[in-house]
Design a protein around this motif. Structure first.
Motif, PDB file in Angstrom:
ATOM      1  N   ILE A  58      -2.127  10.565   2.126  1.00  0.00           N
ATOM      2  CA  ILE A  58      -3.237   9.622   1.999  1.00  0.00           C
ATOM      3  C   ILE A  58      -2.656   8.217   1.910  1.00  0.00           C
ATOM      4  O   ILE A  58      -1.834   7.940   1.025  1.00  0.00           O
ATOM      5  CB  ILE A  58      -4.097   9.900   0.751  1.00  0.00           C
ATOM      6  N   THR A  59      -3.027   7.360   2.834  1.00  0.00           N
ATOM      7  CA  THR A  59      -2.654   5.950   2.767  1.00  0.00           C
ATOM      8  C   THR A  59      -3.913   5.143   2.463  1.00  0.00           C
ATOM      9  O   THR A  59      -5.018   5.550   2.813  1.00  0.00           O
ATOM     10  CB  THR A  59      -2.031   5.474   4.093  1.00  0.00           C
ATOM     11  N   TYR A  60      -3.738   4.023   1.807  1.00  0.00           N
ATOM     12  CA  TYR A  60      -4.903   3.189   1.488  1.00  0.00           C
ATOM     13  C   TYR A  60      -4.489   1.726   1.484  1.00  0.00           C
ATOM     14  O   TYR A  60      -3.296   1.397   1.416  1.00  0.00           O
ATOM     15  CB  TYR A  60      -5.502   3.577   0.127  1.00  0.00           C
ATOM     16  N   SER A  61      -5.447   0.838   1.575  1.00  0.00           N
ATOM     17  CA  SER A  61      -5.215  -0.600   1.496  1.00  0.00           C
ATOM     18  C   SER A  61      -5.656  -1.095   0.127  1.00  0.00           C
ATOM     19  O   SER A  61      -6.815  -0.899  -0.259  1.00  0.00           O
ATOM     20  CB  SER A  61      -6.016  -1.350   2.569  1.00  0.00           C
ATOM     21  N   ARG A  62      -4.729  -1.711  -0.619  1.00  0.00           N
ATOM     22  CA  ARG A  62      -5.124  -2.276  -1.907  1.00  0.00           C
ATOM     23  C   ARG A  62      -6.194  -3.346  -1.704  1.00  0.00           C
ATOM     24  O   ARG A  62      -6.322  -3.943  -0.640  1.00  0.00           O
ATOM     25  CB  ARG A  62      -3.913  -2.867  -2.639  1.00  0.00           C
ATOM     26  N   ALA A  63      -6.949  -3.594  -2.765  1.00  0.00           N
ATOM     27  CA  ALA A  63      -8.076  -4.532  -2.703  1.00  0.00           C
ATOM     28  C   ALA A  63      -7.659  -5.864  -2.090  1.00  0.00           C
ATOM     29  O   ALA A  63      -6.679  -6.478  -2.509  1.00  0.00           O
ATOM     30  CB  ALA A  63      -8.643  -4.761  -4.095  1.00  0.00           C
ATOM     31  N   GLY A  64      -8.407  -6.281  -1.061  1.00  0.00           N
ATOM     32  CA  GLY A  64      -8.144  -7.545  -0.381  1.00  0.00           C
ATOM     33  C   GLY A  64      -7.358  -7.410   0.898  1.00  0.00           C
ATOM     34  O   GLY A  64      -7.310  -8.343   1.700  1.00  0.00           O
ATOM     35  N   TYR A  65      -6.740  -6.260   1.118  1.00  0.00           N
ATOM     36  CA  TYR A  65      -6.018  -6.004   2.369  1.00  0.00           C
ATOM     37  C   TYR A  65      -6.922  -5.237   3.337  1.00  0.00           C
ATOM     38  O   TYR A  65      -7.724  -4.388   2.912  1.00  0.00           O
ATOM     39  CB  TYR A  65      -4.773  -5.152   2.120  1.00  0.00           C
ATOM     40  N   GLY A  66      -6.763  -5.502   4.633  1.00  0.00           N
ATOM     41  CA  GLY A  66      -7.525  -4.762   5.638  1.00  0.00           C
ATOM     42  C   GLY A  66      -9.013  -4.861   5.379  1.00  0.00           C
ATOM     43  O   GLY A  66      -9.566  -5.948   5.209  1.00  0.00           O
ATOM     44  N   GLU A  67      -9.674  -3.705   5.318  1.00  0.00           N
ATOM     45  CA  GLU A  67     -11.112  -3.666   5.076  1.00  0.00           C
ATOM     46  C   GLU A  67     -11.461  -3.349   3.627  1.00  0.00           C
ATOM     47  O   GLU A  67     -12.641  -3.143   3.307  1.00  0.00           O
ATOM     48  CB  GLU A  67     -11.757  -2.640   6.011  1.00  0.00           C
ATOM     49  N   SER A  68     -10.457  -3.297   2.753  1.00  0.00           N
ATOM     50  CA  SER A  68     -10.745  -3.081   1.331  1.00  0.00           C
ATOM     51  C   SER A  68     -11.287  -4.372   0.714  1.00  0.00           C
ATOM     52  O   SER A  68     -10.713  -5.449   0.914  1.00  0.00           O
ATOM     53  CB  SER A  68      -9.490  -2.634   0.584  1.00  0.00           C
ATOM     54  N   THR A  69     -12.361  -4.248  -0.034  1.00  0.00           N
ATOM     55  CA  THR A  69     -13.010  -5.413  -0.634  1.00  0.00           C
ATOM     56  C   THR A  69     -12.062  -6.126  -1.592  1.00  0.00           C
ATOM     57  O   THR A  69     -11.418  -5.488  -2.424  1.00  0.00           O
ATOM     58  CB  THR A  69     -14.257  -4.971  -1.420  1.00  0.00           C
ATOM     59  N   PRO A  70     -11.955  -7.451  -1.497  1.00  0.00           N
ATOM     60  CA  PRO A  70     -11.120  -8.185  -2.452  1.00  0.00           C
ATOM     61  C   PRO A  70     -11.586  -7.987  -3.891  1.00  0.00           C
ATOM     62  O   PRO A  70     -12.780  -7.790  -4.154  1.00  0.00           O
ATOM     63  CB  PRO A  70     -11.289  -9.644  -2.025  1.00  0.00           C
ATOM     64  N   SER A  71     -10.633  -8.048  -4.811  1.00  0.00           N
ATOM     65  CA  SER A  71     -10.921  -7.960  -6.240  1.00  0.00           C
ATOM     66  C   SER A  71     -10.094  -9.030  -6.933  1.00  0.00           C
ATOM     67  O   SER A  71      -9.009  -8.766  -7.441  1.00  0.00           O
ATOM     68  CB  SER A  71     -10.569  -6.562  -6.780  1.00  0.00           C
TER      69      SER A  71
END
Length: 302
Positions: A58-71
């Motif tokens: 499982i890969t993911y983008s931390r908040a603010g990267y790619g399409e992950s909502t900024p936090s």
């Protein structure tokens, strides 16, 4: 993933986390915490050594990267909490975590915040805390990283925005040779230059391009979080931790790994004097994961 589009998991009414899954559906799960900057975009040079061993990655983008909502203002612990929620919603009852470079602290946070489900922790070339007693955080780093962290530590978020704007322009490259020969070249010894010249270089450039597609918020949040308190106690980690670090690393000097090895409970440390920041993981990730999973299995069976 046409056009680099990946899956998205809602975390709340106004936040989502981008992720992707590769490998066999029934394999043991490994959650990968990418570097800084980075994204959920799967990179074959990283995922293949795991999926070929039967892992579900499982890969993911931390908040603010790619399409992950900024936090804005997120801490390292906040990212760990995001991952706990992601794995809960994926209904994965037990998993390993792997964190590389800037992902290392987030992997540790993930384990600290999910002690019942994280079976084992693997970190490679991980940062130690900025305020770690007895550690000169930037000593031995290439000039680009020294400037980045010193600027943010003294100037705060506005300084982070200004320095990241400069660095993101340098990082938006297509070919790995442009990266190592340009403004970021101070971070890479010859072994890392050679590793970037493989398929990893092109894949990493694509991952960075995806990470920054909507701006620099992820990178700003990452570098700011790394110079602030992490927001969790490494002593809370119950899972076994396997730590690897290259002696030639100029991105995250080996002193960071030595500090973590001495201050995080349950660590088994491996230091390789012949490798750098990139070459160690690109060449040995499969071996690293084998060792981590075997150790986790032994601990579980006790």
């Amino acid at each position: 993933m046409p056009g680099g589009e990946m899956r998205q998991m809602p975390l709340s009414a106004d936040r989502k986390l981008e992720y992707e899954i590769t490998g066999p559906d029934a394999g043991p799960a490994v959650l990968v915490h990418h570097g800084m900057p980075g994204s959920a975009l799967p990179m074959a040079t990283i995922t293949d050594p795991l999926t070929k061993r039967g892992y579900r990655v499982i890969t993911y983008s931390r908040a603010g990267y790619g399409e992950s909502t900024p936090s804005p203002g997120r801490t390292v612990a906040d990212s760990g909490d995001d991952c706990v929620r992601l794995l809960e919603q994926l209904s994965i009852p037990r998993y390993h975590v792997f964190g590389w470079s800037g992902g290392g602290p987030h992997a540790l946070a993930n384990a600290a915040m999910d002690p019942k489900r994280v079976a084992g922790v693997l970190i490679s070339a991980s940062f130690a805390p900025f305020d770690a007693p007895g550690l000169d955080f930037t000593d031995g780093m290439g000039a680009q990283n020294q400037i980045q962290f010193d600027t943010v530590a003294t100037g705060g978020e506005q300084a982070a925005r200004e320095i990241v704007a400069i660095m993101s322009a340098a990082a938006r490259v297509v070919e790995s040779t442009e990266l190592v020969d340009g403004e970021l070249g101070s971070l890479f010894p010859d072994v890392d230059v050679a590793a970037m010249s493989t398929g990893f270089g092109t894949e990493n450039a694509a991952s960075i391009e995806h990470a920054l597609r909507n701006g620099n918020e992820g990178w700003i949040a990452d570098v700011t979080a790394l110079v602030r308190p992490w927001g969790f106690d490494p002593g809370d980690i119950k899972a076994p931790v396997d730590l690897w670090h290259g002696g030639l690393d100029k991105t995250v000097p080996a002193a960071h790994g030595r500090w973590l090895a001495e201050n995080v409970d349950g660590v088994e440390a491996y230091f390789d004097a012949t490798h750098g920041h990139i070459s160690l993981t690109v060449e040995k990730l499969g071996q690293m994961m084998d060792a981590s999973a075997a150790r986790a299995s032994r601990v579980t069976s006790m």
